[in-house]
Design an enzyme around this catalytic site. Structure first.
Site, PDB file in Angstrom:
ATOM      1  N   LYS A  44       0.742   4.084  -0.371  1.00 49.15           N
ATOM      2  CA  LYS A  44      -0.560   5.768   0.352  1.00 49.15           C
ATOM      3  C   LYS A  44       0.111   6.465  -0.712  1.00 49.15           C
ATOM      4  O   LYS A  44      -0.684   6.973  -1.779  1.00 49.15           O
ATOM      5  CB  LYS A  44       0.295   5.946   1.896  1.00 49.15           C
ATOM      6  CG  LYS A  44      -0.159   4.353   2.687  1.00 49.15           C
ATOM      7  CD  LYS A  44       0.229   4.548   4.090  1.00 49.15           C
ATOM      8  CE  LYS A  44      -0.061   2.847   4.536  1.00 49.15           C
ATOM      9  NZ  LYS A  44      -0.035   3.135   6.754  1.00 49.15           N
ATOM     10  N   GLY A  50       3.013   2.281  10.473  1.00 48.89           N
ATOM     11  CA  GLY A  50       3.748   3.231  10.919  1.00 48.89           C
ATOM     12  C   GLY A  50       5.133   4.168  12.150  1.00 48.89           C
ATOM     13  O   GLY A  50       4.970   5.215  12.663  1.00 48.89           O
ATOM     14  N   HIS A 101      -9.545   1.526   4.868  1.00 46.51           N
ATOM     15  CA  HIS A 101      -8.509   1.622   5.572  1.00 46.51           C
ATOM     16  C   HIS A 101      -8.328   2.847   6.646  1.00 46.51           C
ATOM     17  O   HIS A 101      -9.340   3.171   6.798  1.00 46.51           O
ATOM     18  CB  HIS A 101      -7.225   2.096   4.680  1.00 46.51           C
ATOM     19  CG  HIS A 101      -6.125   2.448   5.161  1.00 46.51           C
ATOM     20  ND1 HIS A 101      -5.256   2.321   5.583  1.00 46.51           N
ATOM     21  CD2 HIS A 101      -5.058   1.177   5.712  1.00 46.51           C
ATOM     22  CE1 HIS A 101      -4.013   2.562   6.039  1.00 46.51           C
ATOM     23  NE2 HIS A 101      -3.538   1.280   5.579  1.00 46.51           N
ATOM     24  N   ASN A 153       0.980  -0.860  -0.522  1.00 48.91           N
ATOM     25  CA  ASN A 153      -0.058  -0.033   0.252  1.00 48.91           C
ATOM     26  C   ASN A 153       0.875   1.526   0.415  1.00 48.91           C
ATOM     27  O   ASN A 153       1.579   1.812   1.541  1.00 48.91           O
ATOM     28  CB  ASN A 153      -0.698  -0.318   1.345  1.00 48.91           C
ATOM     29  CG  ASN A 153      -1.925   1.092   1.097  1.00 48.91           C
ATOM     30  OD1 ASN A 153      -1.905   1.497   0.470  1.00 48.91           O
ATOM     31  ND2 ASN A 153      -2.046   1.835   2.592  1.00 48.91           N
ATOM     32  N   GLU A 205      -5.057  -5.062  10.728  1.00 42.80           N
ATOM     33  CA  GLU A 205      -4.874  -3.570  10.978  1.00 42.80           C
ATOM     34  C   GLU A 205      -4.261  -2.595  12.242  1.00 42.80           C
ATOM     35  O   GLU A 205      -5.375  -1.494  12.609  1.00 42.80           O
ATOM     36  CB  GLU A 205      -4.309  -2.575   9.880  1.00 42.80           C
ATOM     37  CG  GLU A 205      -4.103  -3.676   8.061  1.00 42.80           C
ATOM     38  CD  GLU A 205      -3.317  -2.320   7.141  1.00 42.80           C
ATOM     39  OE1 GLU A 205      -1.995  -3.135   6.561  1.00 42.80           O
ATOM     40  OE2 GLU A 205      -4.160  -1.219   6.918  1.00 42.80           O
ATOM     41  N   GLU A 219      -6.405   5.250   8.015  1.00 35.89           N
ATOM     42  CA  GLU A 219      -6.252   6.575   7.894  1.00 35.89           C
ATOM     43  C   GLU A 219      -7.519   6.910   6.922  1.00 35.89           C
ATOM     44  O   GLU A 219      -7.879   7.963   6.621  1.00 35.89           O
ATOM     45  CB  GLU A 219      -5.370   5.855   6.377  1.00 35.89           C
ATOM     46  CG  GLU A 219      -4.012   6.208   7.143  1.00 35.89           C
ATOM     47  CD  GLU A 219      -2.941   5.106   6.447  1.00 35.89           C
ATOM     48  OE1 GLU A 219      -2.544   5.894   5.355  1.00 35.89           O
ATOM     49  OE2 GLU A 219      -1.945   4.778   7.356  1.00 35.89           O
ATOM     50  N   GLY A 271       5.045   0.559   4.814  1.00 36.87           N
ATOM     51  CA  GLY A 271       6.310   1.657   4.222  1.00 36.87           C
ATOM     52  C   GLY A 271       6.949   0.771   3.959  1.00 36.87           C
ATOM     53  O   GLY A 271       7.950   1.244   2.500  1.00 36.87           O
ATOM     54  N   SER A 330       3.435  -2.584  10.488  1.00 32.97           N
ATOM     55  CA  SER A 330       5.678  -1.913  10.266  1.00 32.97           C
ATOM     56  C   SER A 330       5.428  -3.717  10.064  1.00 32.97           C
ATOM     57  O   SER A 330       6.120  -3.623  10.782  1.00 32.97           O
ATOM     58  CB  SER A 330       5.559  -1.857  12.354  1.00 32.97           C
ATOM     59  OG  SER A 330       5.430  -0.127  11.823  1.00 32.97           O
TER      60      SER A 330
HETATM   61  P1  13P Z   1       3.597   1.027   7.899  1.00 35.41           P
HETATM   62  O1  13P Z   1       3.528  -0.728   7.447  1.00 35.41           O
HETATM   63  O2  13P Z   1       4.119   1.657   6.924  1.00 35.41           O
HETATM   64  O3  13P Z   1       3.136   0.392   9.052  1.00 35.41           O
HETATM   65  O4  13P Z   1       1.718   0.424   7.151  1.00 35.41           O
HETATM   66  C1  13P Z   1       0.646  -0.243   7.413  1.00 35.41           C
HETATM   67  C2  13P Z   1      -0.703  -0.371   6.922  1.00 35.41           C
HETATM   68  O5  13P Z   1      -0.991   0.680   6.861  1.00 35.41           O
HETATM   69  C3  13P Z   1      -0.108  -0.604   5.266  1.00 35.41           C
HETATM   70  O6  13P Z   1      -1.408  -0.392   5.129  1.00 35.41           O
END
Ligand code: 13P
Length: 251
Positions: free
Chosen positions: A11, A174, A96, A9, A168, A98, A236, A214
């Site tokens: 983002k 993150g 998600h 992802n 998640e 976010e 990430g 993460s």
């Molecule tokens: P990270 O791997 O950066 O923690 O993000 C996870 C995520 O939100 C994947 O959708």
């Protein structure tokens, strides 16, 4: 048989040129290989058509990170599930944390998005997970249950069979704080149990449940070794081809 999946992802990262470079690098790394999992990259809308075309002869599938909750019309700035499908993308991340947090996406909105994605032949990657305070209060099970009941347990068994779930925990996204393999396995097993109660054992056994938060090249193998963790949704670490490839190789 359920599929193992490693999905990226991106983002809101990468210009079109940077995204094409990353997809090209990943394609090269995977050329001639048959990974032990399905590989998906989730990119911003503007990359989808170019990246899907670039990857059409590769094992890598393409996903959007969102779609509109309306089929078409006067919704300035929105991108419909039909538009996503027309790019060659085959998956769509929906729900998600976010999007839930920053864009106010409610259970009802997400239910519409899931329906529209399915109606347009896209496979939703539906995200669920609790925030830190909920984990501290030991409420994670009720949170994920409400999220499933609110947006996807209205689906028929046949429709539900097309979706991928991604657990998640918001406190792990993150932050560098990963759920331990034990914590993740415990809640993944709980989620699979909910699916079994609703749709029966076969649908639950076939349901791919990804872990996200993460997840990286170092911890992926420990997470993926668990019976109810069928892969990862990677933020990430999906932004560097070598890191993402190392997670794929954890299978
Ligand atoms: P990270 O791997 O950066 O923690 O993000 C996870 C995520 O939100 C994947 O959708």
């Amino acid at each position: 048989m359920r599929k193992n999946i490693v999905a990226g992802n991106w983002k809101m990262n990468k210009t079109l040129q940077e995204g094409v470079a990353l997809a090209t690098e990943l394609k090269t790394l995977l050329a001639g290989k048959q990974p032990n999992c399905e590989v998906i990259i989730g990119t911003p809308f503007i990359h989808l058509a170019t990246v899907a075309e670039l990857l059409k002869d590769s094992v890598i599938k393409v996903s959007a990170e969102n779609c509109a909750d309306k089929p078409s019309g006067a919704y300035t700035g929105e991108v419909s599930a039909a538009m996503v499908a027309s790019t060659g993308a085959t998956y769509c991340i929906i729900g998600h944390s976010e999007r839930r947090t920053y864009y106010g996406e409610t259970y009802e909105i997400l239910r519409e998005k899931v329906q529209l994605a399915l109606a347009n032949g896209l496979k939703p990657i539906f995200c669920i997970g609790e925030v830190k305070e909920e984990r501290e209060a030991n409420k994670q099970n009720e949170v994920v249950k409400a999220q499933l009941e609110g947006s996807v347990f209205n689906l028929s068994a046949e429709e539900f069979g097309k979706i991928v779930l991604a657990y998640e925990p918001v406190w792990a996204i993150g932050t560098g704080l990963t759920a331990t393999p034990e914590q993740a396995q415990e809640i993944h097993a709980y989620i699979r149990g909910l699916v079994a109660e609703k749709y029966g054992k076969q649908v639950a056994d076939d349901c791919t449940i990804l872990y996200g938060g993460s997840c990286n090249a170092k911890n992926a193998a420990g997470l993926f070794a668990n019976p109810d963790i069928d892969g990862g949704l990677i933020g990430g670490a999906s932004l560097k081809a070598e890191d993402f490839n190392a997670i794929i190789n954890a299978f």
